[in-house]
Design an enzyme around this catalytic site. Structure first.
Site, PDB file in Angstrom:
ATOM      1  NE  ARG A  81      -3.205   2.409   2.866  1.00 33.78           N
ATOM      2  CZ  ARG A  81      -3.022   3.216   3.908  1.00 33.78           C
ATOM      3  NH1 ARG A  81      -2.277   2.856   4.930  1.00 33.78           N
ATOM      4  NH2 ARG A  81      -3.620   4.384   3.950  1.00 33.78           N
ATOM      5  CG  HIS A 125      -0.591   8.964   3.862  1.00 35.24           C
ATOM      6  ND1 HIS A 125      -0.700   7.607   4.114  1.00 35.24           N
ATOM      7  CD2 HIS A 125      -0.067   9.494   4.981  1.00 35.24           C
ATOM      8  CE1 HIS A 125      -0.249   7.338   5.325  1.00 35.24           C
ATOM      9  NE2 HIS A 125       0.147   8.471   5.878  1.00 35.24           N
ATOM     10  CD  GLU A 170      -3.700   7.287  10.181  1.00 36.55           C
ATOM     11  OE1 GLU A 170      -3.114   8.311  10.545  1.00 36.55           O
ATOM     12  OE2 GLU A 170      -3.310   6.141  10.472  1.00 36.55           O
ATOM     13  CG  ASN A 299      -4.747   3.175   9.050  1.00 39.71           C
ATOM     14  OD1 ASN A 299      -5.045   2.223   8.338  1.00 39.71           O
ATOM     15  ND2 ASN A 299      -4.311   4.310   8.551  1.00 39.71           N
ATOM     16  CE1 TYR A 301       1.068   2.452  13.660  1.00 37.64           C
ATOM     17  CE2 TYR A 301      -0.969   3.533  13.027  1.00 37.64           C
ATOM     18  CZ  TYR A 301       0.261   3.006  12.692  1.00 37.64           C
ATOM     19  OH  TYR A 301       0.671   3.018  11.378  1.00 37.64           O
ATOM     20  CD  GLU A 376      -1.017   3.918   8.383  1.00 37.04           C
ATOM     21  OE1 GLU A 376      -0.673   4.268   9.529  1.00 37.04           O
ATOM     22  OE2 GLU A 376      -1.227   4.704   7.454  1.00 37.04           O
TER      23      GLU A 376
HETATM   24  O1  IFM Z   1       3.542   7.340  10.047  1.00 36.10           O
HETATM   25  C1  IFM Z   1       2.179   7.403  10.314  1.00 36.10           C
HETATM   26  C2  IFM Z   1       1.374   7.271   9.045  1.00 36.10           C
HETATM   27  O2  IFM Z   1       1.733   8.229   8.113  1.00 36.10           O
HETATM   28  C3  IFM Z   1      -0.092   7.414   9.336  1.00 36.10           C
HETATM   29  N1  IFM Z   1      -0.517   6.559  10.424  1.00 36.10           N
HETATM   30  C4  IFM Z   1       0.288   6.528  11.609  1.00 36.10           C
HETATM   31  C5  IFM Z   1       1.742   6.309  11.257  1.00 36.10           C
HETATM   32  C6  IFM Z   1       2.597   6.273  12.545  1.00 36.10           C
HETATM   33  O3  IFM Z   1       2.456   7.454  13.251  1.00 36.10           O
END
Ligand code: IFM
Length: 475
Positions: A81, A125, A170, A299, A301, A376
């Site tokens: 991607r 992006h 995002e 995405n 984290y 992500e």
């Molecule tokens: O690096 C970023 C990415 O560009 C978008 N999502 C989170 C990642 C980590 O912060």
């Protein structure tokens, strides 16, 4: 609940990918007619990024893309991607395309296909052409119309060979960090403009999806990637539940409301009524945004933990989105963010794979029948080569194992997750944090730009080749 450590097997057609974005890796910012994006301007503004670092060279992927594709093929990845730089293909953000800019992406896609790697294109992006920001940026409706034109250009150029499309990556970050807290480009700190930007990003998604479909074969899939937050209340007290609801509306409902359900949440409109009357939402906009999706990108984290504060808060928030005197959360000045317990990555983000399972199950309910992709997921660590030149990153392996096991558990629980894109293929420009936060599975020596797969890349390669998560060594 701890994730299982015994063999975890994925469906045979599962996509094992890695993700990147244009400004974070390409470099070559002044070549072949490319003009500045808001991230060029922002990163060149003193004090905006760590050490004044910029994406001018990044990891020079623009010139090294063939090697990077070969690296992915060596690792056995079957999906990649990447994002297209709008300023490279339509330098002023309007008007005819620059063929040489499009040609770069044609060559990249052809190289991927020649190696059996399925491309997934993200149109946006975060790197808006600066001229469009000068005309008002995302708070202005015209930016959404310009995006539709750009989407059509890229769709016409690559739609015959790329099946997987993502309109926006995002949009929360584009709107709330770009126009709210100002820690991202263009660095504006205007609460009302943040919400206008969110609406016009939604509109851009709807118009862009329709523009793409008008020029592409029907087999192609159009999706959006949301960094939907898993928002947890600190307690079950009504005030904390209400605080969590408010952040959930601002993080998630503001995008998935119109995209998946055709409406902004009433509670969002009420909570932000002091800031905006939402009159820029014109008749027909919600139908445009509510265009059917072929898939949804998630995405993930780390989760968020919030409670109600007894008074209005000012100053920086510990919400994991960078330090700013300005809150990225308009209408939530009385919500406190807490550090969730547990181990953290180099970003300070708590590691919690259960959040990914929760997120997937939420969207399985929120959008029944819609295929999901984890577009992500990954972790930054302070990776360094050993004396032998190898980069050992057992923490990242544990992170990936835990999160992939959570994805598998969600599939077992009925979720239709079709693929996973590790963030990121290689170390790169981590926005305001510069190059110190290394998210890559491949280590990049920034002095020589030499690439060295970390031990996590080899671990992930094992998963991609077999469809089974390799065991994780425990200390
Ligand atoms: O690096 C970023 C990415 O560009 C978008 N999502 C989170 C990642 C980590 O912060």
């Amino acid at each position: 609940m701890p994730e299982p450590v015994t063999p975890v097997t994925f469906p045979p057609a599962f996509l094992w990918g890695a993700a990147t974005s244009a400004y974070q890796i390409e470099g070559a910012v002044r070549e072949d007619g490319r003009t500045p994006s808001i991230w060029d301007t922002f990163s060149h503004t003193p004090g905006k990024t760590a050490g004044g670092q910029t994406g001018d060279v990044a990891v020079d992927h623009y010139h090294r893309y063939r090697d990077d594709v070969a690296l992915m093929a060596d690792l056995g990845l079957n999906a990649y991607r990447f994002s297209v730089s709008w300023s490279r293909v339509q330098p002023t953000g309007r008007g005819p395309a620059v063929q040489v800019g499009l040609d770069f992406y044609r060559r990249l896609v052809d190289e991927l296909l020649a190696h059996g790697i399925k491309p997934a294109v993200t149109l946006y992006h975060w790197d808006l052409p600066q001229e469009l920001e000068d005309a008002g940026g995302w708070p202005e409706r015209d930016t959404a119309l310009r995006f539709a034109e750009y989407a059509q250009i890229v769709g016409e150029a690559l739609g015959d060979r790329v099946e997987n499309w993502i309109t926006l990556n995002e949009p929360w970050c584009s709107a709330f960090l770009g126009y709210g807290s100002g820690v991202h480009a263009p660095g504006r700190t205007e609460p009302a403009a943040t919400l206008r930007a969110a609406h016009h990003l939604n509109l851009a998604h709807g118009l862009g999806a329709t523009a793409l479909r008008s020029v592409m074969p029907a087999r192609n899939q159009v999706a959006v990637s949301l960094n939907s937050s898993v928002v947890r209340p600190l307690s079950q007290e009504p005030a904390d539940l209400a605080a969590a609801r408010r952040i959930d509306d601002l993080a998630n409902g503001v995008f998935h409301g119109p995209m998946l359900h055709g409406a902004y949440p009433e509670s969002l409109l009420a909570a932000t009524a002091q800031l905006t009357d939402w009159s820029y939402v014109r008749d027909g906009d919600l139908d445009t945004i509510h265009v059917p999706l072929d898939a949804l990108g998630l995405n993930y984290y780390t989760p968020a933990l919030v409670s109600a504060a007894s008074e209005r808060l000012t100053g920086p928030r510990a919400d994991g989105h960078g330090a700013s005197e300005h809150s990225p959360w308009p209408g939530a000045d009385d919500v406190l963010f807490h550090q969730t317990p547990g181990e953290r990555t180099e970003m300070g983000w708590t590691i919690d794979p259960s959040g990914l399972h929760e997120l997937i199950m939420r969207y399985t309910r929120e959008a029944p029948g819609l295929p999901l992709y984890i577009t992500e997921n990954g972790a930054a660590y302070d990776d360094k080569p050993d004396a032998d030149g190898q980069v050992h990153d057992p923490e990242r392996i544990a992170y990936l194992h835990g999160h992939l096991a959570a994805v598998r558990r969600a599939i077992t629980d009925g979720a239709d997750v079709r693929g996973y894109y590790l963030w990121s293929l290689m170390d790169n420009f981590e926005w305001a944090y510069g190059y110190d936060k290394r998210f890559g599975a491949v280590y990049v020596d920034y002095a020589t730009l030499e690439r060295t797969p970390k031990s996590s890349a080899r671990w992930y390669s094992g998963a991609a080749r077999t469809g089974v998560l390799p065991a994780v060594e425990t200390a």
